[in-house]
Design an enzyme around this catalytic site. Structure first.
Site, mmCIF file in Angstrom:
data_model
loop_
_atom_site.group_PDB
_atom_site.id
_atom_site.type_symbol
_atom_site.label_atom_id
_atom_site.label_comp_id
_atom_site.label_asym_id
_atom_site.label_seq_id
_atom_site.Cartn_x
_atom_site.Cartn_y
_atom_site.Cartn_z
ATOM 1 N N TRP A 167 -57.930 115.837 53.790
ATOM 2 C CA TRP A 167 -58.551 114.592 53.724
ATOM 3 C C TRP A 167 -59.429 114.149 55.112
ATOM 4 O O TRP A 167 -60.299 113.553 55.197
ATOM 5 C CB TRP A 167 -57.456 113.147 53.643
ATOM 6 C CG TRP A 167 -56.841 113.523 52.350
ATOM 7 C CD1 TRP A 167 -55.544 113.836 52.040
ATOM 8 C CD2 TRP A 167 -57.551 113.110 50.867
ATOM 9 N NE1 TRP A 167 -55.220 113.618 50.745
ATOM 10 C CE2 TRP A 167 -56.414 113.494 50.037
ATOM 11 C CE3 TRP A 167 -58.720 112.854 50.583
ATOM 12 C CZ2 TRP A 167 -56.725 113.297 48.532
ATOM 13 C CZ3 TRP A 167 -58.961 112.630 49.160
ATOM 14 C CH2 TRP A 167 -58.056 112.814 48.223
ATOM 15 N N ASP A 195 -56.982 106.721 59.152
ATOM 16 C CA ASP A 195 -56.705 106.777 57.761
ATOM 17 C C ASP A 195 -55.192 106.983 57.606
ATOM 18 O O ASP A 195 -54.674 108.029 57.844
ATOM 19 C CB ASP A 195 -57.309 108.143 57.203
ATOM 20 C CG ASP A 195 -57.038 108.290 55.727
ATOM 21 O OD1 ASP A 195 -56.243 107.448 55.206
ATOM 22 O OD2 ASP A 195 -57.544 109.227 55.025
ATOM 23 N N LYS A 244 -50.079 104.119 47.627
ATOM 24 C CA LYS A 244 -48.944 104.758 47.686
ATOM 25 C C LYS A 244 -47.789 103.884 48.336
ATOM 26 O O LYS A 244 -46.895 103.435 47.592
ATOM 27 C CB LYS A 244 -49.105 105.791 48.934
ATOM 28 C CG LYS A 244 -50.064 106.976 48.487
ATOM 29 C CD LYS A 244 -50.968 107.539 49.361
ATOM 30 C CE LYS A 244 -52.120 108.405 48.830
ATOM 31 N NZ LYS A 244 -52.358 109.188 47.835
HETATM 32 C C1 LIG Z 1 -54.515 110.420 53.441
HETATM 33 C C2 LIG Z 1 -55.214 110.126 52.508
HETATM 34 N N1 LIG Z 1 -56.554 109.668 52.725
HETATM 35 C C3 LIG Z 1 -57.671 109.546 51.605
HETATM 36 C C4 LIG Z 1 -57.218 109.510 50.402
HETATM 37 C C5 LIG Z 1 -58.201 109.127 49.451
HETATM 38 O O1 LIG Z 1 -58.015 107.804 48.541
HETATM 39 P P1 LIG Z 1 -58.619 107.213 47.576
HETATM 40 O O2 LIG Z 1 -58.217 108.096 46.239
HETATM 41 O O3 LIG Z 1 -58.141 105.844 47.674
HETATM 42 O O4 LIG Z 1 -60.110 107.408 47.794
HETATM 43 C C6 LIG Z 1 -55.868 110.049 50.092
HETATM 44 C C7 LIG Z 1 -55.563 110.352 48.592
HETATM 45 O O5 LIG Z 1 -54.261 110.525 48.201
HETATM 46 C C8 LIG Z 1 -54.963 110.445 51.070
HETATM 47 O O6 LIG Z 1 -53.891 110.771 50.717
#
Ligand SMILES: Cc1ncc(COP(=O)(O)O)c(C=O)c1O
Length: 364
Positions: free
Chosen positions: A105, A175, A199
């Site tokens: 991520w 994030d 989550k």
């Molecule tokens: C730490 C983290 N950041 C970003 C995301 C991406 O999120 P989204 O699917 O809401 O765009 C995720 C998805 O699992 C994640 O675990």
């Protein structure tokens, strides 16, 4: 009547929601507050909806003791759109943003930043297969950086920051998609915290952003209206139609966390749950091995391997047969992963720990 048969749900996201919240939503689903309609069928400008919206903001502010110089925003586009909005608002061609790479991520986040300006890796644990979070002393950034970006919990690799870096005048942007609301956090340490809801916060569809007000004024002006944080801050996240049902659910989840005793109590519960499973791994004489180094272990996503590939396949198959859902590791890394978010009960974690012990005893 709602069926209370609940799966052993270890999904990584969307993931388990509190049963009490689901039941309340079910009760209110077709007639919210004697209105004769569902919250989903109401105008987002109605009094009933406005109360729900503002209530959710108030509960989040209260749980985190969010200082007055921060805005709470409800946006759409998930954590992924934040990878773009952050640099679009706060990075320009002549500037550099620092990113700390601790998993996939973070890699996705820095990729977007490169579209808007210069980037540098303030630290990376890629060479160690993202098994750990860098030591605070390893982090290198400049006082002139636009910001420093971190991923507080690495959903795929199962690592989590235990202590956050202090970045002084340089805004720290986190994030927190996969560990928001799992423990107390000092919001004033951050310029921005963002998280997709699916989550710990509620269903997918809403993204929470907590942003320091002075940053709103400094943001780039010449960008699309919907992608400006200030558009949403100025309109109390009602510039356009927000994800009303998701925000309603978020409000209910926040009240549930309060009823559980708040973030301190939730954190204790999360520690207890994760320990049940990590103890099995640590006491297995190598039958199970954790991916993360012990000091970087996540309390939200427990990643592990079974002693050999054949047994690992069998473990996942037998676990599925026994009613455990979502234990396959992320498709990019394989192995096993148990996501033990806030709403996963202790009993569910205990059931998995017992299953792991029984599986080892049978196959060793
Ligand atoms: C730490 C983290 N950041 C970003 C995301 C991406 O999120 P989204 O699917 O809401 O765009 C995720 C998805 O699992 C994640 O675990």
């Amino acid at each position: 009547m709602i069926s209370t048969k609940r799966a052993y749900n270890f999904n990584a996201g969307p993931s388990a929601l509190p049963l009490e919240v689901l039941q309340k939503a079910q009760e209110e689903l077709v007639d919210f507050n004697n209105s004769g309609m569902s919250i989903m069928e109401m105008s987002h400008r109605s009094k009933d909806y406005e109360a729900v919206h503002n209530d959710a903001i108030t509960h989040l502010r209260s749980l985190y003791s969010i200082p007055d110089n921060y805005e709470v925003l409800f946006l759409q586009g998930g954590g992924s759109l934040q990878f773009t909005m952050v640099p679009m608002n706060f990075l320009s061609e002549a500037q550099t943003a620092s990113y700390i790479l601790t998993g996939s991520w973070s890699e996705k986040a820095i990729k977007e930043a490169k579209l808007f300006g210069q980037t540098q890796q303030a630290a990376s644990t890629k060479d160690n297969a993202y098994r750990n979070i860098p030591a605070l002393e390893e982090i290198q950034f400049n006082e002139t950086d636009a910001y420093v970006h971190i991923t507080s919990n690495n959903t795929i690799y199962g690592t989590q920051w235990q202590e956050f870096p202090q970045t002084g005048e340089v805004p720290l942007i986190a994030d927190m998609s996969s560990d928001i609301l799992s423990k107390p956090v000092d919001v004033s340490n951050f310029g921005i915290i963002y998280a997709g809801a699916q989550k710990n916060l509620g269903p997918s569809g809403v993204t929470v952003v907590i942003i320091r007000k002075d940053l709103l004024e400094k943001a780039n002006k010449n960008i699309p209206t919907m992608l400006k944080y200030s558009t949403h801050a100025d309109a109390n996240s009602l510039y356009n139609t927000p994800p009303t049902f998701g925000i309603y659910m978020l409000g209910e989840v926040l009240k549930w966390v309060e009823e559980k005793g708040g973030l301190e109590a939730i954190a204790k519960n999360n520690e207890e749950k994760a320990k049940l499973i990590y103890d099995v791994i640590d006491n297995s004489n190598g039958f199970y091995s954790g991916h993360a180094t012990p000091e970087s272990r996540s309390l939200m996503n427990i990643t592990f391997r079974v002693t050999n590939e054949e047994l690992e396949k069998q473990f996942l198959a037998e676990a599925k047969e026994a009613g455990f859902i979502g234990l396959n590791g992320h498709r990019s890394v394989g192995g096993c992963r148990a996501s033990t978010y806030n709403s996963v009960p202790v009993e569910t974690c205990k059931a998995l720990a017992d299953f792991m012990i029984a599986f080892q005893n049978k196959h060793q």
